[in-house]
Design a protein around this motif. Structure first.
Motif, mmCIF file in Angstrom:
data_model
loop_
_atom_site.group_PDB
_atom_site.id
_atom_site.type_symbol
_atom_site.label_atom_id
_atom_site.label_comp_id
_atom_site.label_asym_id
_atom_site.label_seq_id
_atom_site.Cartn_x
_atom_site.Cartn_y
_atom_site.Cartn_z
ATOM 1 N N UNK A 68 -5.405 15.821 7.053
ATOM 2 C CA UNK A 68 -4.515 17.111 7.850
ATOM 3 C C UNK A 68 -4.421 16.525 9.076
ATOM 4 N N UNK A 69 -4.473 15.865 9.713
ATOM 5 C CA UNK A 69 -4.366 14.818 10.877
ATOM 6 C C UNK A 69 -2.649 13.961 10.853
ATOM 7 N N UNK A 70 -3.143 12.919 9.712
ATOM 8 C CA UNK A 70 -2.271 12.309 9.404
ATOM 9 C C UNK A 70 -1.191 12.431 8.286
ATOM 10 N N UNK A 71 -1.859 13.245 6.938
ATOM 11 C CA UNK A 71 -0.783 13.424 6.371
ATOM 12 C C UNK A 71 -1.051 11.780 5.077
ATOM 13 N N UNK A 72 -1.442 11.674 3.649
ATOM 14 C CA UNK A 72 -1.445 10.304 2.947
ATOM 15 C C UNK A 72 -0.989 9.316 3.106
ATOM 16 N N UNK A 73 0.485 9.541 3.417
ATOM 17 C CA UNK A 73 1.324 8.562 3.882
ATOM 18 C C UNK A 73 0.930 7.427 4.980
ATOM 19 N N UNK A 74 1.226 8.409 6.283
ATOM 20 C CA UNK A 74 0.400 7.576 7.360
ATOM 21 C C UNK A 74 -0.942 7.196 7.319
ATOM 22 N N UNK A 75 -1.977 8.084 6.768
ATOM 23 C CA UNK A 75 -3.242 7.002 6.195
ATOM 24 C C UNK A 75 -3.623 5.715 5.892
ATOM 25 N N UNK A 76 -2.654 6.055 4.326
ATOM 26 C CA UNK A 76 -1.663 4.785 3.637
ATOM 27 C C UNK A 76 -1.970 3.683 4.522
ATOM 28 N N UNK A 77 -0.806 3.701 5.878
ATOM 29 C CA UNK A 77 0.033 2.954 6.366
ATOM 30 C C UNK A 77 -0.952 2.235 7.361
ATOM 31 N N UNK A 78 -2.536 3.268 7.446
ATOM 32 C CA UNK A 78 -3.071 3.230 9.112
ATOM 33 C C UNK A 78 -4.313 2.326 8.022
ATOM 34 N N UNK A 79 -4.676 2.348 7.020
ATOM 35 C CA UNK A 79 -5.633 1.415 6.134
ATOM 36 C C UNK A 79 -4.760 1.660 4.664
ATOM 37 N N UNK A 80 -4.888 0.112 4.051
ATOM 38 C CA UNK A 80 -4.287 -0.449 3.031
ATOM 39 C C UNK A 80 -5.032 -0.401 1.911
ATOM 40 N N UNK A 81 -5.499 1.118 1.136
ATOM 41 C CA UNK A 81 -6.025 1.322 -0.221
ATOM 42 C C UNK A 81 -5.712 2.601 -0.774
#
Length: 71
Positions: free
Chosen positions: A20-33
């Motif tokens: 909700x906070x980051x979205x999957x795009x940003x989450x994927x950049x922050x944690x590369x999994x």
């Protein structure tokens, strides 16, 4: 009083709040999994994170760092 910010939090609620906070795009950049970058969903992410301790640790660490911004 428990000072652990993860106390009482389910992995599902942690992942949902981060998405909700980051979205999957940003989450994927922050944690590369892959579960955050390829066809991401909360359900598939939970399946992976429950089996993969190092990835779960990264998600929990990001959650703790993000907590002040969530309030």
């Amino acid at each position: 009083m428990n000072n652990d910010p993860l106390h009482g939090k389910t992995l599902k609620s942690i992942v949902e709040q981060l998405v909700d906070f980051y979205g999957f795009d940003t989450l994927g950049e922050l944690i590369k999994i892959k579960c955050f970058t390829e066809n991401p969903s909360v359900k598939s992410s939970l399946t992976f994170l429950r089996k993969t301790d190092w990835a779960r640790k990264k998600v929990e660490d990001l959650y703790v760092r993000t907590l002040p911004k969530l309030k």
